[in-house]
Design a protein around this motif. Structure first.
Motif, PDB file in Angstrom:
ATOM      1  N   PHE A  69       6.162 -14.152 -28.135  1.00  0.00           N
ATOM      2  CA  PHE A  69       5.885 -15.578 -28.276  1.00  0.00           C
ATOM      3  C   PHE A  69       6.796 -16.402 -27.365  1.00  0.00           C
ATOM      4  N   ALA A  70       8.089 -16.142 -27.421  1.00  0.00           N
ATOM      5  CA  ALA A  70       9.044 -16.932 -26.639  1.00  0.00           C
ATOM      6  C   ALA A  70       8.764 -16.819 -25.147  1.00  0.00           C
ATOM      7  N   ASP A  71       8.475 -15.606 -24.670  1.00  0.00           N
ATOM      8  CA  ASP A  71       8.209 -15.412 -23.245  1.00  0.00           C
ATOM      9  C   ASP A  71       6.943 -16.138 -22.816  1.00  0.00           C
ATOM     10  N   ASN A  72       5.891 -16.040 -23.617  1.00  0.00           N
ATOM     11  CA  ASN A  72       4.643 -16.717 -23.277  1.00  0.00           C
ATOM     12  C   ASN A  72       4.773 -18.228 -23.373  1.00  0.00           C
ATOM     13  N   TRP A  73       5.561 -18.691 -24.346  1.00  0.00           N
ATOM     14  CA  TRP A  73       5.812 -20.124 -24.481  1.00  0.00           C
ATOM     15  C   TRP A  73       6.535 -20.645 -23.234  1.00  0.00           C
ATOM     16  N   LYS A  74       7.553 -19.925 -22.788  1.00  0.00           N
ATOM     17  CA  LYS A  74       8.297 -20.330 -21.584  1.00  0.00           C
ATOM     18  C   LYS A  74       7.386 -20.333 -20.362  1.00  0.00           C
ATOM     19  N   GLU A  75       6.531 -19.318 -20.245  1.00  0.00           N
ATOM     20  CA  GLU A  75       5.603 -19.249 -19.117  1.00  0.00           C
ATOM     21  C   GLU A  75       4.637 -20.431 -19.132  1.00  0.00           C
ATOM     22  N   MET A  76       4.148 -20.781 -20.331  1.00  0.00           N
ATOM     23  CA  MET A  76       3.240 -21.916 -20.451  1.00  0.00           C
ATOM     24  C   MET A  76       3.953 -23.215 -20.056  1.00  0.00           C
ATOM     25  N   LEU A  77       5.192 -23.390 -20.521  1.00  0.00           N
ATOM     26  CA  LEU A  77       5.933 -24.601 -20.164  1.00  0.00           C
ATOM     27  C   LEU A  77       6.151 -24.694 -18.658  1.00  0.00           C
ATOM     28  N   LEU A  78       6.498 -23.569 -18.041  1.00  0.00           N
ATOM     29  CA  LEU A  78       6.695 -23.565 -16.594  1.00  0.00           C
ATOM     30  C   LEU A  78       5.399 -23.924 -15.871  1.00  0.00           C
ATOM     31  N   THR A  79       4.285 -23.441 -16.375  1.00  0.00           N
ATOM     32  CA  THR A  79       2.987 -23.765 -15.774  1.00  0.00           C
ATOM     33  C   THR A  79       2.729 -25.260 -15.858  1.00  0.00           C
ATOM     34  N   TYR A  80       2.930 -25.848 -17.038  1.00  0.00           N
ATOM     35  CA  TYR A  80       2.641 -27.266 -17.225  1.00  0.00           C
ATOM     36  C   TYR A  80       3.645 -28.174 -16.529  1.00  0.00           C
ATOM     37  N   GLN A  81       4.828 -27.661 -16.244  1.00  0.00           N
ATOM     38  CA  GLN A  81       5.828 -28.460 -15.545  1.00  0.00           C
ATOM     39  C   GLN A  81       5.824 -28.203 -14.043  1.00  0.00           C
ATOM     40  N   LYS A 101       4.638 -27.863 -10.046  1.00  0.00           N
ATOM     41  CA  LYS A 101       4.100 -28.820  -9.083  1.00  0.00           C
ATOM     42  C   LYS A 101       2.583 -28.720  -8.962  1.00  0.00           C
ATOM     43  N   GLU A 102       2.042 -27.490  -9.000  1.00  0.00           N
ATOM     44  CA  GLU A 102       0.599 -27.329  -8.847  1.00  0.00           C
ATOM     45  C   GLU A 102      -0.162 -27.981  -9.999  1.00  0.00           C
ATOM     46  N   PHE A 103       0.325 -27.786 -11.227  1.00  0.00           N
ATOM     47  CA  PHE A 103      -0.346 -28.388 -12.380  1.00  0.00           C
ATOM     48  C   PHE A 103      -0.261 -29.912 -12.310  1.00  0.00           C
ATOM     49  N   LEU A 104       0.922 -30.434 -12.001  1.00  0.00           N
ATOM     50  CA  LEU A 104       1.093 -31.889 -11.915  1.00  0.00           C
ATOM     51  C   LEU A 104       0.225 -32.474 -10.801  1.00  0.00           C
ATOM     52  N   SER A 105       0.110 -31.750  -9.701  1.00  0.00           N
ATOM     53  CA  SER A 105      -0.731 -32.195  -8.596  1.00  0.00           C
ATOM     54  C   SER A 105      -2.195 -32.253  -9.032  1.00  0.00           C
TER      55      SER A 105
END
Length: 113
Positions: free
Chosen positions: A84-96, A98-102
């Motif tokens: 859970f913790a690893d996937n949560w961190k990966e999801m946060l990194l995705t949403y934070q 540059k590509e997602f924000l762009s």
């Protein structure tokens, strides 16, 4: 589970819910849903592969299971311990990232009614 608002189904479920002799009502809603949508019901379920419903994950299932129904915090010294913790961190990194924000900026502001 896929849900869709449906008045007829709501009435059916309310009607069937009072027949607690047909399911183990000590199991909260799960036993009722198994009764209402079981393999022998009028609305049989479509079973999913284990990767979408894994209990007690074995070492050979590392990287295979998509959903783990387990108390992950109690699985010390196991490959799924930090699942859970690893996937949560990966999801946060995705949403934070540059590509997602762009892409969000490219989508523009949306109005929802």
């Amino acid at each position: 589970m896929v849900l869709e608002p449906n008045k007829a189904m709501q009435l059916r479920l309310l009607r069937e819910a009072v027949h607690t002799e047909n399911f183990d009502n000590n199991m909260a809603e799960q036993a009722f849903l198994n009764y209402a949508f079981g393999q022998n019901s009028a609305f049989p379920t479509q079973l999913l592969d284990r990767q979408w419903n894994g209990f007690f994950p074995g070492e050979e299932e590392e990287g295979y299971l998509k959903i783990i129904h387990e108390k992950l915090w109690s699985m010390s010294d196991h490959w799924a311990e930090n699942y859970f913790a690893d996937n949560w961190k990966e999801m946060l990194l995705t949403y934070q990232g540059k590509e997602f924000l762009s892409r969000r900026r490219w989508d523009g502001e949306r109005e929802f009614e």
